[in-house]
Design an enzyme around this catalytic site. Sequence first.
Site, short mmCIF file in Angstrom:
data_model
loop_
_atom_site.label_atom_id
_atom_site.label_comp_id
_atom_site.label_asym_id
_atom_site.label_seq_id
_atom_site.Cartn_x
_atom_site.Cartn_y
_atom_site.Cartn_z
CG ASP A 38 -2.00 -1.08 1.11
OD1 ASP A 38 -1.95 -1.89 0.17
OD2 ASP A 38 -2.87 -1.15 2.00
N GLY A 168 -2.00 -1.53 10.67
CA GLY A 168 -3.15 -1.88 9.86
C GLY A 168 -2.83 -2.95 8.83
CB CYS A 169 -2.55 -2.73 5.16
SG CYS A 169 -4.18 -1.98 4.89
CB VAL A 170 2.27 -3.47 7.81
CG1 VAL A 170 3.46 -4.29 8.31
CG2 VAL A 170 2.71 -2.58 6.65
CB SER A 173 -0.02 -8.26 4.97
OG SER A 173 -1.00 -7.48 4.30
#
Length: 231
Positions: A38, A168-170, A173
């Site tokens: 991202d 968040g996205c880190v 994942s």
Amino acid sequence: MSSPRVWEPFITDVERTLYREYNQESKWGQRPAVLVIDIYNCTLGDRPEPVLEAVRRFPKSTGERAWQALPHVQRLLAAARSQGVPVIYTTKDPRPESRTPVWRSTKRKTDTTDWGWEYAIADAVRPQPGEPVIYKPRASGFFGTPLSAMLTQLQVDTVLVVGESTSGCVRASVVESFSHGYTTVVVEEGVWDRSWVAHCMNLFDMHHKYADVVSADKVLAYLEQLPARDR
């Protein structure tokens, strides 16, 4: 002597005791891939500035810490490409048919006006020809995407993670990468967050449970000792 970890100011003896049994690094494999999470335009804005100033013009900006991380990400990408290590990108799915009021990456309010520009990968780290971009509906790069199948076909055993946001996205994942059985490495200087506290505490927790959080220099040294692969 190694530098203090960024999370040290927030850690008490209670955490040190509770997490002691988790404090071990994994054995890294010989077939890594880089997962770039991202790093799109709206998280950078158009210049480095403190986050509370940046969000006035770019509400999704992560402020100056994103710009501080970019050189580390660029060094990692250059090293990976020189060794033929696969590089895979993720970004939010920008397609109109993928947008619904309830299907979002997080609980955050959505105020996007230009999906095409906002979620395009930033020029500073743009994909090279042949490097795939995964369009994801949720925070994790694995959920509802072909990422795991792609890594399997590439015979990847180790996932090197950079990007945003740490909490968040880190994190999402990284947890799924671990759950899928990949040795997972987070490049400390190559990930960032709007909140410094959230960044530090999530690095601490990921390092002790799901990944090895290590310096960019250590990851670069690891890449340099790998045999070069055909791309």
